[in-house]
Scaffold this motif. Structure first.
Motif, PDB file in Angstrom:
ATOM      1  N   PRO A 280       0.732  -1.281  -0.134  1.00  0.00           N
ATOM      2  CA  PRO A 280       0.080  -0.018  -0.070  1.00  0.00           C
ATOM      3  C   PRO A 280       0.765   1.197  -0.273  1.00  0.00           C
ATOM      4  O   PRO A 280       0.596   2.213  -0.716  1.00  0.00           O
ATOM      5  N   TRP A 281       1.979   1.234   0.716  1.00  0.00           N
ATOM      6  CA  TRP A 281       2.920   2.338   0.833  1.00  0.00           C
ATOM      7  C   TRP A 281       3.597   2.646  -0.529  1.00  0.00           C
ATOM      8  O   TRP A 281       3.420   3.552  -0.909  1.00  0.00           O
ATOM      9  N   LEU A 284       1.235   4.065  -2.738  1.00  0.00           N
ATOM     10  CA  LEU A 284       0.908   5.338  -2.514  1.00  0.00           C
ATOM     11  C   LEU A 284       2.097   6.343  -3.152  1.00  0.00           C
ATOM     12  O   LEU A 284       1.710   7.442  -3.828  1.00  0.00           O
ATOM     13  N   SER A 324       1.098  -3.980  -7.401  1.00  0.00           N
ATOM     14  CA  SER A 324      -0.399  -4.694  -7.384  1.00  0.00           C
ATOM     15  C   SER A 324      -0.256  -6.165  -7.430  1.00  0.00           C
ATOM     16  O   SER A 324      -1.475  -6.698  -7.133  1.00  0.00           O
ATOM     17  N   SER A 406      -4.004  -2.594 -11.352  1.00  0.00           N
ATOM     18  CA  SER A 406      -3.815  -1.729 -10.050  1.00  0.00           C
ATOM     19  C   SER A 406      -5.413  -1.584  -9.346  1.00  0.00           C
ATOM     20  O   SER A 406      -5.550  -1.431  -8.421  1.00  0.00           O
ATOM     21  N   ASN A 410      -6.129  -1.903  -5.578  1.00  0.00           N
ATOM     22  CA  ASN A 410      -6.492  -0.778  -4.683  1.00  0.00           C
ATOM     23  C   ASN A 410      -7.218   0.287  -5.575  1.00  0.00           C
ATOM     24  O   ASN A 410      -6.896   1.181  -6.563  1.00  0.00           O
ATOM     25  N   LEU A 413      -6.619   4.436  -4.877  1.00  0.00           N
ATOM     26  CA  LEU A 413      -5.263   5.026  -5.330  1.00  0.00           C
ATOM     27  C   LEU A 413      -5.160   5.025  -7.022  1.00  0.00           C
ATOM     28  O   LEU A 413      -4.695   5.673  -7.747  1.00  0.00           O
TER      29      LEU A 413
END
Lengths: 525, 483
Positions: A280-281, A284, A324, A406, A410, A413
């Protein structure tokens, strides 16, 4: 063996070009061109001789391995799969163009220039081919020094600063990767008793949960700096804008790709658990990079700096896709690596052509060039369209696949990443508008593209169109490798019952410790 | 003393003989070429006799031991000294002073270092150290008409004498507690006590001052930049390599024979020294404009790197130290060799300005210097890279993360000033400086040949370290059994 010859050919060609350059500058150019052409033809023949349709037990087309430093478990190990082959083709294609583009631009120390170009290419090919982590680090560093010289000797006004920054950023991050490689080496060694740097052996090493993320962090540092991802990107605009055209093409087209390749090849399969925790980071950071790069690109006045920031934006898609963990996204990443290499390389070449005519990179001094140089205008607009992701051109396929992939990982994002496409439209069109449209600001008549320049630009257009209209061969070629990198993520993750043992001794002061046992069971053969 | 001892001491005896012969020849007739020839031949014969000893492990009680570690260090010192001699000829031929005694002193200094690395007794240690130091006092101030030579010589004299006093006092304290001066017996005593007596710890601490001075590590490094700057370039090369390497060899022998690795206090002291050396060396080097001073600070940092491997305290660590010493010796010789090569009759080529655009004037020299600097920075294809890799491996293996991270950080800082010099060499210069008057080609042949060999060795070890690793492991086999 042919893989080793590819690298040796480039290195020998580089030395020959240097020597020849002392007698006649054109000898050096021709030697460099022919060497790269030979490498390009070899990789095309590799492509043709290994059709994708044949079902094989392994997706490795060829491997070559000889012991190098057997005492440490280092071998000179090269291997070729679909991903490496695609990257090699890109390397030599852009290599050819960067030699052609320097034909008139580089007038001083021609021999040494081509030596550096060929050695950068050799280092990059090594990075894409090697399957030994020691050798990987070796090539990773080998490609830096010639690049440093390319920027530092033939660059623009502020070249020394840019060269320093480039070198120190990449070297620092590379050393952290070296620490991680060593950590991996010793953990694998103490788990299994065989100390080796071989990639295939190290795959599937199990770490104590506390150590895995740290080891991954070392690798990530090297690759994220190279890629670059936003907090570590500051070397890139300087290096790209100060480098000579060939240097910018190689930097943007190839060096950044080594970071993406490293993520795919090493981080993903070696550290499945840590990578998932970090995903996740990372995504981001990718999205931040996409938007930040796009915004900064929009506000640049230096044409090459502008293009450099578009790279930051585009590379955001790469890290978004890599983390992803699905096939769509990975295919998108591979496509992005290739199409970004071509389209950004092309834009840098266009900037180089403009610089040759105007001797400035400031777009405030440009404008209304279309009537004067229509052919360049057409080419530039094609590449700008590619950069903004127009359907029918390669970058569209890449970004589309990445976003589809992706999205599954998520949603939120991905929505933000998609905004990046809009921003890309804004900055790409701004290039066209500022340079080619509006009031003509040319102070003296401009010459349109020459035959040599046309022959550089045309293959780029063909490549980008082909990738946009019929990307299937590339996708087929990449598929087995992509599947293999994802192997660790498809299986249900079975944690080992007993966590691997850590040899962490904490001894109170002044205790008697036998020396021979220190350092684990580091076997000395 | 047995007759067979002479066989094992042959390399040292040859050096003694050569020194005496040189003295006699000078008395008869001064001739630079003859003295140079005698010195070269003496070194070659010494190396040859050393090769016969390969694989042996021989005690010459109570002073000396000739084992793998000793042979490795002797070989390294003799070869380094040989290269220093080769570089010296052209350098001193250009100078007006009487040249012949220089070789005499060089041989004596080498002899001192040789004694140091095979000693296993405080007396032998001190004997070797003083032979080395006294020879160095005069070597440093050899070109005494130069502005900075006297200053450097006197500085070294005073500080070396002071550090010797510390060392002696430390030895006396150790002797007072243990009742022996031989390393193995100190080891035996240490085995018998559960923890280090305070007096002994003080003794060790004082000895570290003496040892640290010779190694030029922080906080005993103050002399290094001034002495490096003031001494003639070949002598600087000698100080940077033989003098420091000899002390390093002794330190490792002492620690392993006395088994001092297990004392956390001592290890802590060395950890602090290592980190301080790396940081101070690199940070102070950043703003140097004088190449010899820059290399002096860089050598402070490099000794810090070597201490990281030393602190690993296991077999891999000693291997790493050995490998790094070889790489560092080649690199330092090469770097100072270039300085010596470029120096003219007036002064040494030690300003950064002297190197501006060198690549376009003297490409071969600049290429060698670039390779040496890249090796110091630890860039692949050079021996320095493999050495640094070895040190990192030994650090990671023993999980000394702090030291390893400091090493990485310092490598990056170090990169900056090495690149600065490289960048100066590759800079385009407007004015074409007139070429320096070149010596008779035969004269500079020795220097040129030496530089070429050093450059090739550097690349060879960097690309194919296997043979050197093999050699070191083979030699250490006899040393480590005494561990």
């Amino acid at each position: 063996m042919i893989l080793a010859w590819l690298i040796i050919l480039l290195m020998v060609g580089g030395i020959l070009a240097w020597i020849a350059g002392r007698f006649n500058a054109n000898f050096a150019r021709w030697i460099a061109l022919l060497t790269t052409l030979a490498s390009f033809l070899i990789s095309i023949s590799l492509w043709l001789n290994n059709p994708t349709t044949t079902v094989k037990a392994t997706n490795w087309m060829m491997r070559y391995e000889v012991p190098w430093v057997p005492q440490w478990g280092v071998s000179f190990s090269l291997a070729l799969d679909g991903l490496s082959l695609l990257m090699l083709l890109l390397t030599f294609f852009l290599g050819l163009l960067s030699i052609l583009v320097s034909w008139r631009e580089i007038k001083t120390k021609v021999g040494f220039f081509h030596f550096n170009i060929l050695w950068v290419l050799a280092g990059i090919s090594g990075v894409f081919l090697t399957m030994d982590l020691f050798l990987f680090y070796f090539f990773w560093e080998v490609m830096l020094i010639p690049m440093y010289f390319l920027i530092g000797i033939w660059g623009h006004a502020n070249r020394m600063y840019a060269a320093y920054k480039f070198f120190i950023f990449t070297q620092a991050s590379g050393l952290l990767m070296l620490l991680s490689i060593l950590g991996l080496y010793f953990i694998h060694g103490s788990n299994t008793g065989s100390y080796t740097f071989n990639y295939f052996d190290l795959l599937g090493t199990t770490f104590p949960p506390a150590i895995g993320p740290w080891l991954m962090a070392g690798f990530l540092m090297a690759f994220l700096v190279k890629l670059p991802v936003v907090p570590f990107h500051s070397w890139l605009p300087d290096a790209h804008s100060e480098a000579p055209t060939a240097g910018s093409v190689i930097l943007a087209g190839l060096l950044l790709k080594t970071g993406a390749y490293g993520l795919l090849r090493f981080v993903i399969p070696l550290f499945p658990e840590a990578a998932q925790a970090f995903a996740p980071w990372a995504m981001l950071l990718g999205v931040v990079g996409i938007l930040y790069g796009a915004i900064l690109a929009f506000s640049q006045t230096d044409l090459k700096r502008l293009i450099a920031y578009t790279s930051v934006s585009h590379m955001g898609f790469v890290i978004l896709g890599v983390f992803s963990f699905n096939e769509w996204a990975f295919q998108g990443v591979v496509m992005q690596m290739i199409t970004h290499g071509i389209s950004t390389g092309a834009l840098f070449i266009m900037a180089g052509f403009l610089y040759e005519r105007l001797h400035t990179r400031d777009i405030r001094q440009m404008g209304g060039f279309w009537p004067a140089i229509p052919r360049m205008g057409v080419f530039a607009s094609i590449f700008a369209m590619a950069s903004l992701g127009l359907p029918g051109l390669g970058n569209f396929i890449a970004e589309f696949l990445t976003l589809v992939g992706s999205w599954q990982a998520n949603n939120l994002l991905t929505i933000f990443a998609t905004i990046g496409l809009v921003a890309a439209t804004a900055y790409s069109l701004r290039i066209l508008q500022k340079v080619f449209l509006g009031k003509n600001k040319a102070e003296h008549p401009l010459t349109d593209l020459s035959l040599r320049e046309m022959s550089i630009a045309l293959p780029l257009v063909v490549a980008i169109l082909w990738l946009g209209l019929y990307p299937q061969p590339v996708l087929d070629r990449a598929k087995p490798s992509v599947d293999e990198q994802l192997e660790a993520y498809k299986k249900p993750t079975i944690k080992p019952e007993i966590p691997a043992q850590v040899t962490l001794q904490t001894l109170p002061a002044d205790t008697v410790r036998l020396l021979n046992t220190k350092g684990g069971i580091h076997a000395l053969k | 003393m047995r007759l067979s001892d002479l066989y094992f001491l042959m390399p040292l005896l040859i050096l003694v003989g050569a020194a005496t012969l040189n003295m006699l020849v000078v008395a008869v007739k001064r001739n630079h070429k003859v003295i140079f020839g005698i010195t070269i031949v003496a070194h070659l014969v010494a190396v040859f006799t050393l090769l016969q000893l390969n694989g042996s492990s021989y005690q010459i009680p109570p002073f000396f031991v000739m084992d793998g570690w000793g042979i490795f260090n002797l070989g390294l010192i003799l070869l380094t000294s040989l290269f220093v001699t080769l570089l010296s000829y052209a350098y001193f031929e250009q100078r007006e002073e009487r040249k012949e005694e220089y070789y005499l002193l060089l041989i004596l200094a080498t002899l001192g270092a040789c004694v140091l690395v095979i000693s296993q007794h405080f007396m032998a240690l001190f004997l070797g150290l003083e032979i080395l130091s006294v020879a160095l006092y005069s070597l440093i101030a050899y070109l005494r008409t130069r502005e900075r030579s006297d200053e450097a010589g006197i500085k070294y004299l005073i500080l070396a004498a002071l550090s010797s006093a510390f060392l002696l006092f430390g030895m006396a304290l150790v002797y007072a507690v243990t009742g022996t001066m031989s390393f193995p017996e100190i080891g035996v005593y240490l085995q018998s006590v559960s923890e280090l007596p305070l007096l002994l710890l003080t003794g060790f601490g004082l000895m570290i001052v003496g040892i640290g001075f010779k190694l030029g590590i922080v906080p005993f490094h103050m002399w290094a930049p001034d002495v490096y700057e003031g001494a003639p370039a070949p002598v600087t090369a000698f100080i940077a390599t033989v003098s420091k390497g000899g002390m390093m060899g002794l330190l490792i022998r002492f620690f392993s024979q006395a088994d001092a690795y297990r004392y956390a206090n001592l290890m802590l002291i060395f950890t602090i020294i290592a980190i301080a050396s790396m940081l101070a060396g690199n940070l102070l080097a950043l703003r140097q404009k004088n190449i010899k001073r820059l290399l002096a600070y860089s050598s402070i940092a490099h000794l810090g790197y070597i201490l990281v491997a030393f602190l690993a305290g296991n077999r891999l660590g000693v291997e790493a130290v050995s490998f790094y010493l070889v790489a560092y010796f080649i690199t330092s010789l090469g770097a100072f060799g270039v300085v010596a090569l470029l120096s003219d009759t007036e002064r040494d080529a030690d300003q950064l300005e002297d190197y501006r655009g060198l690549f376009w004037r003297r490409p071969a020299t600049a290429a060698v210097f670039t390779a040496m600097l890249l090796s110091l920075a630890g860039i692949p294809l050079t021996a320095g890279f493999v050495g640094k890799f070895y040190i990192l491996a030994s650090g990671v293996n023993t999980q000394q993360w702090l030291l390893v991270l400091m090493l990485v950080l310092n490598s990056v800082i170090g990169l900056y000033y090495y690149i600065k010099v490289i960048a100066a060499m590759f800079a385009q210069t407007k004015s074409v400086q007139e070429r320096r008057k070149v010596l008779h080609p035969a004269l500079s042949f020795a220097s040129g040949g030496a530089m070429a060999i050093l450059g090739l060795l550097l690349i060879w070890i960097g690309v194919y370290p296997t043979s050197l690793v093999q050699l070191i492991r083979g030699l250490l086999a006899t040393f480590m059994t005494t561990f």
